[in-house]
Design an enzyme around this catalytic site. Structure first.
Site, short mmCIF file in Angstrom:
data_model
loop_
_atom_site.label_atom_id
_atom_site.label_comp_id
_atom_site.label_asym_id
_atom_site.label_seq_id
_atom_site.Cartn_x
_atom_site.Cartn_y
_atom_site.Cartn_z
N GLY A 172 2.67 1.71 10.89
CA GLY A 172 3.57 2.86 10.76
C GLY A 172 4.24 3.25 12.06
O GLY A 172 4.82 4.33 12.15
N SER A 183 3.84 -2.70 10.29
CA SER A 183 5.31 -2.63 10.46
C SER A 183 6.02 -3.93 10.09
O SER A 183 6.99 -4.32 10.74
CB SER A 183 5.65 -2.21 11.90
OG SER A 183 5.16 -0.91 12.15
N GLU A 190 -4.92 -5.75 10.53
CA GLU A 190 -3.92 -4.71 10.75
C GLU A 190 -4.20 -4.02 12.08
O GLU A 190 -4.99 -3.07 12.14
CB GLU A 190 -4.00 -3.67 9.63
CG GLU A 190 -3.73 -4.23 8.25
CD GLU A 190 -3.18 -3.16 7.33
OE1 GLU A 190 -2.06 -3.32 6.88
OE2 GLU A 190 -3.87 -2.15 7.09
N HIS A 202 -9.17 0.49 5.21
CA HIS A 202 -7.87 0.74 5.86
C HIS A 202 -8.09 1.64 7.08
O HIS A 202 -8.94 2.52 7.07
CB HIS A 202 -6.91 1.40 4.87
CG HIS A 202 -5.51 1.43 5.39
ND1 HIS A 202 -5.07 2.40 6.27
CD2 HIS A 202 -4.46 0.59 5.19
CE1 HIS A 202 -3.81 2.15 6.57
NE2 HIS A 202 -3.41 1.06 5.94
N GLU A 207 -6.56 4.09 8.17
CA GLU A 207 -6.45 5.54 7.92
C GLU A 207 -7.73 6.08 7.31
O GLU A 207 -8.14 7.21 7.58
CB GLU A 207 -5.22 5.81 7.03
CG GLU A 207 -3.93 5.60 7.80
CD GLU A 207 -2.76 5.15 6.97
OE1 GLU A 207 -2.79 5.27 5.73
OE2 GLU A 207 -1.78 4.66 7.58
N ASN A 257 0.87 -1.18 0.00
CA ASN A 257 0.00 0.00 0.00
C ASN A 257 0.90 1.23 0.00
O ASN A 257 1.53 1.54 1.01
CB ASN A 257 -0.89 -0.03 1.26
CG ASN A 257 -1.73 1.22 1.40
OD1 ASN A 257 -1.81 2.04 0.48
ND2 ASN A 257 -2.36 1.37 2.56
N TRP A 258 0.95 1.92 -1.14
CA TRP A 258 1.89 3.04 -1.27
C TRP A 258 1.33 4.32 -0.65
O TRP A 258 2.03 5.32 -0.58
CB TRP A 258 2.23 3.28 -2.75
CG TRP A 258 3.01 2.15 -3.38
CD1 TRP A 258 3.34 0.94 -2.81
CD2 TRP A 258 3.57 2.13 -4.68
NE1 TRP A 258 4.07 0.18 -3.68
CE2 TRP A 258 4.23 0.88 -4.86
CE3 TRP A 258 3.59 3.04 -5.74
CZ2 TRP A 258 4.89 0.53 -6.03
CZ3 TRP A 258 4.25 2.69 -6.93
CH2 TRP A 258 4.89 1.45 -7.06
N LYS A 259 0.08 4.31 -0.27
CA LYS A 259 -0.57 5.47 0.36
C LYS A 259 -0.33 6.74 -0.50
O LYS A 259 -0.26 6.63 -1.71
CB LYS A 259 -0.06 5.64 1.79
CG LYS A 259 -0.15 4.35 2.60
CD LYS A 259 0.09 4.54 4.05
CE LYS A 259 0.06 3.19 4.74
NZ LYS A 259 0.15 3.27 6.18
#
Ligand code: PEP
Length: 249
Positions: A172, A212, A166, A94, A96, A9-11
């Protein structure tokens, strides 16, 4: 035998040149064997990512999509827009998106239904917050996140569902769930699915771990029986690290 998957996932990272360079670096690696490798660049780079990967085994996913089919939703992207440029997979739920964009079970139910209506595959993310784990509520939270959104699906729909556990406290942060914590939760999830559907379906669903994952810890996490790969954030932005993680399976 369940499919092994590593997804990056490159966000909101990488401009056009960086996107090209990272894809080219990944393509220069040897074959990834039986592991499905998926990358999720930003919306604006999806078409170029599809073009750059159409001669290799790397697949391209979107990071999100809107719950409606079309209409007055300025700035949003629909599943038919994605499928029209060759995107067959989308990450939904996700943490976020849940934390910063207010996505909840209701929104996610609509998004999952809309993605499946468009024959897309869904990487469905969920996971508890640190307080949930500290108060030993993590199993209940995960159960609700999965059952509220996915247990209305029929068994056939599950062939297009990939789960990604997750834990929010591990995303992160450099803090990783231990391989035992990951295995414990993945086995719990598989049992939930077995109770709701059946053993055959539960055995088929790929459950990824995210939070992570790095070259140094991937192998141990992936070695666990119910961990079928990973959803990778930070380490997916570096071709060498991402490749090492893929090859850890
Ligand atoms: C993620 O955001 O899905 C993720 C797992 O990030 P990271 O690997 O950076 O923790």
């Amino acid at each position: 035998m369940r499919t092994k998957i590593v997804a990056g996932n490159w966000k909101m990272n990488n401009d056009q040149n960086e996107t090209n360079a990272l894809i080219k670096a990944l393509k220069s690696q040897d074959s990834f064997g039986n592991t499905r490798v998926i990358i999720a660049p930003s919306y604006v780079h999806l078409a170029q990512a599809v073009a750059l990967t159409n001669d290799c085994e790397i697949e391209v996913s979107a990071q999100n999509m809107h719950e409606a089919k079309s209409g007055a939703f300025t700035g949003e992207i629909s599943p038919s827009m994605l499928s029209s440029i060759g995107i067959r997979t989308v990450i939904l739920g996700h943490s976020e998106r849940r934390a910063y964009f207010g996505e909840n079970d209701d929104t996610l139910s609509k998004k999952v239904a809309n993605a499946l209506d468009h024959d897309m595959e869904v990487i469905f993310c969920f996971g508890e917050e640190l307080e949930d784990r500290k108060s030993a509520n993590h199993f209940e939270v995960v159960k609700a996140q999965i059952s509220n959104v996915l247990f209305q699906l029929n068994a056939a729909d599950w062939s297009r569902i990939i789960l990604a556990y997750e834990p929010v406290w591990a995303i992160g942060t450099g803090e990783t769930a231990s391989p035992e914590q990951a295995q414990e939760m993945h086995a719990f999830i598989r049992n939930l699915i077995q109770d709701q559907y059946d053993t055959a379906l539960a055995d088929e669903v790929s459950i990824l771990y995210g939070g992570s994952v790095k070259p140094g810890n991937a192998q141990e996490i992936f070695s666990k029986q119910d961990v079928d790969g990973g959803l990778i954030g930070g380490a997916a932005l570096n071709a060498a690290d991402f490749t090492t993680i893929i090859k850890s399976i």
